[in-house]
Design a protein around this motif. Structure first.
Motif, short mmCIF file in Angstrom:
data_model
loop_
_atom_site.label_atom_id
_atom_site.label_comp_id
_atom_site.label_asym_id
_atom_site.label_seq_id
_atom_site.Cartn_x
_atom_site.Cartn_y
_atom_site.Cartn_z
N GLY A 151 0.85 -1.66 -0.06
CA GLY A 151 -0.07 0.28 -0.21
C GLY A 151 0.78 1.42 -0.30
N VAL A 152 1.87 1.17 -0.17
CA VAL A 152 3.43 2.19 -0.50
C VAL A 152 3.47 3.43 -1.84
CG1 VAL A 152 4.02 1.51 1.59
CG2 VAL A 152 4.95 1.05 -0.71
N GLY A 153 2.01 2.86 -2.70
CA GLY A 153 2.40 3.15 -3.63
C GLY A 153 3.15 3.03 -5.20
N LYS A 154 3.32 1.41 -5.03
CA LYS A 154 4.18 1.13 -6.33
C LYS A 154 3.04 1.00 -7.24
CE LYS A 154 3.78 -3.34 -4.07
NZ LYS A 154 3.57 -2.47 -2.32
N SER A 155 1.88 0.26 -7.12
CA SER A 155 0.60 0.63 -8.36
C SER A 155 0.55 1.82 -8.82
CB SER A 155 -0.74 0.21 -7.96
OG SER A 155 -0.23 -1.11 -7.74
N THR A 156 0.11 2.98 -8.34
CA THR A 156 0.28 4.20 -8.60
C THR A 156 1.56 4.72 -9.31
OG1 THR A 156 -1.24 4.92 -6.64
CG2 THR A 156 0.24 6.89 -7.36
N ASN A 191 0.51 -8.18 -8.78
CA ASN A 191 0.21 -8.84 -7.60
C ASN A 191 -1.21 -8.92 -8.42
OD1 ASN A 191 -1.07 -7.77 -5.72
ND2 ASN A 191 -0.81 -6.06 -4.28
N GLN A 222 -4.59 -8.22 -6.26
CA GLN A 222 -5.51 -7.19 -6.46
C GLN A 222 -5.43 -6.71 -7.68
OE1 GLN A 222 -4.05 -4.09 -4.17
NE2 GLN A 222 -3.84 -5.76 -1.76
N ASN A 272 6.20 9.04 -0.95
CA ASN A 272 4.45 9.28 -1.41
C ASN A 272 4.09 9.48 -0.63
OD1 ASN A 272 2.17 8.73 -3.19
ND2 ASN A 272 2.08 6.70 -3.16
N LYS A 273 2.48 9.97 -0.25
CA LYS A 273 1.80 10.23 0.14
C LYS A 273 2.20 10.92 1.52
CE LYS A 273 -0.98 5.95 0.11
NZ LYS A 273 -1.12 4.64 0.19
N SER A 300 2.84 13.97 -2.19
CA SER A 300 1.47 13.69 -1.00
C SER A 300 0.34 13.34 -1.29
CB SER A 300 0.76 15.46 -1.62
OG SER A 300 1.72 16.39 -2.11
N LYS A 317 -3.02 13.10 -1.50
CA LYS A 317 -4.04 14.00 -1.85
C LYS A 317 -5.68 13.02 -2.31
CE LYS A 317 -2.26 17.65 -2.28
NZ LYS A 317 -2.77 18.42 -0.70
#
Ligand code: ATP
Ligand code: MG
Length: 217
Positions: free
Chosen positions: A14-19, A41, A44, A140-141, A170, A172
């Motif tokens: 949930g840290v942002g790999k896919s993002t 993944n 998911q 990230n985040k 950020s 967002k």
């Protein structure tokens, strides 16, 4: 064989790999590259589902994505760029993906709870023979506290020599909503241009790093 393989990997979920995988894919696709996201993944399938949504909503450029299990099959892909979107772990499969990748992007949040396992993961990659310079951390985040960003950056770089992207991203709701509709972070919309700009700046840094590594081969 692809011209370039970029992997988004991490120990932590949930840290942002896919993002970041989606941002990177979109950036190269806009520049005219043929791109495929290989979504490892498989529980998911975040990127795979996003690409389908993107197609349904007729968002250009088209980005191909496929569920993926075999790291060695990455080499057989014919797209110019392959983006490997990993699953959260540091198992054999992640190590194999890392070995095949030209650049490994490791997203992390700012809490020590994220930083610690992510740094451990990067160290594990290096211990297994991955050159340190192939790894790029992305914060990230992040929130409004610049001190928190600075502290995280220091934690990752001091006495380690790891690289951290200058541009952080950020947390967002606009980013979240963009992705909900098949858009990348760099496609959030005109009225929130600064968010787009920041995503584009990060993407440009990632491209520049990939180019630098390509030149040193
Ligand atoms: N900068 C951001 N702002 C807002 N939401 C974000 C941001 N980055 C990621 N998210 C959201 O956080 C969640 C996790 O992000 P993402 O799916 O990219 O992580 P991941 O590392 O791929 O997760 P997993 O390990 O489960 O595969 C998602 O709901 C995503 O939309
Ligand atoms: Mg994911």
């Amino acid at each position: 064989m692809p011209d370039l393989i970029i992997a988004c990997l991490s120990q932590k979920g949930g840290v942002g790999k896919s993002t970041l995988a989606r941002l990177i894919a979109r950036t190269y696709a806009v520049a005219g590259w043929s791109v495929k996201i290989c979504d490892f993944n498989t529980t998911q399938l975040t990127s795979y589902k996003w690409a389908k949504l993107r197609e349904q909503n007729q968002i250009e450029p088209h980005i191909a994505a496929e569920p993926y299990t075999s790291p060695t099959a990455l080499k057989r892909e014919t797209a110019n760029l392959v983006v490997a979107d990993g699953r959260p772990d540091s198992d054999q499969s992640s190590m194999e993906i890392a070995r095949m990748a030209d650049l490994i992007v490791v997203p992390t949040g700012l809490p020590l709870d994220d930083l610690e396992p992510q740094l451990m993961f990067a160290n594990e990659l290096v211990a297994k023979g991955i050159p340190k310079e192939k790894i790029l951390f992305v914060l990230n985040k992040t929130t409004e506290s610049r001190t928190a960003v600075l502290e995280a950056r220091q934690y990752l770089t001091s006495a380690t020599g790891f690289l951290v992207a200058e541009q952080d991203i950020s947390a967002k709701t606009s980013y979240q909503r963009a992705q909900n509709h098949g858009y990348a972070l760099s496609e959030v919309g005109q009225n929130i241009g600064t968010l787009e700009e920041k995503a584009d700046l990060l993407a440009a840094e990632i491209v520049a790093r990939a180019n630098e590594l390509g030149e040193t081969v």
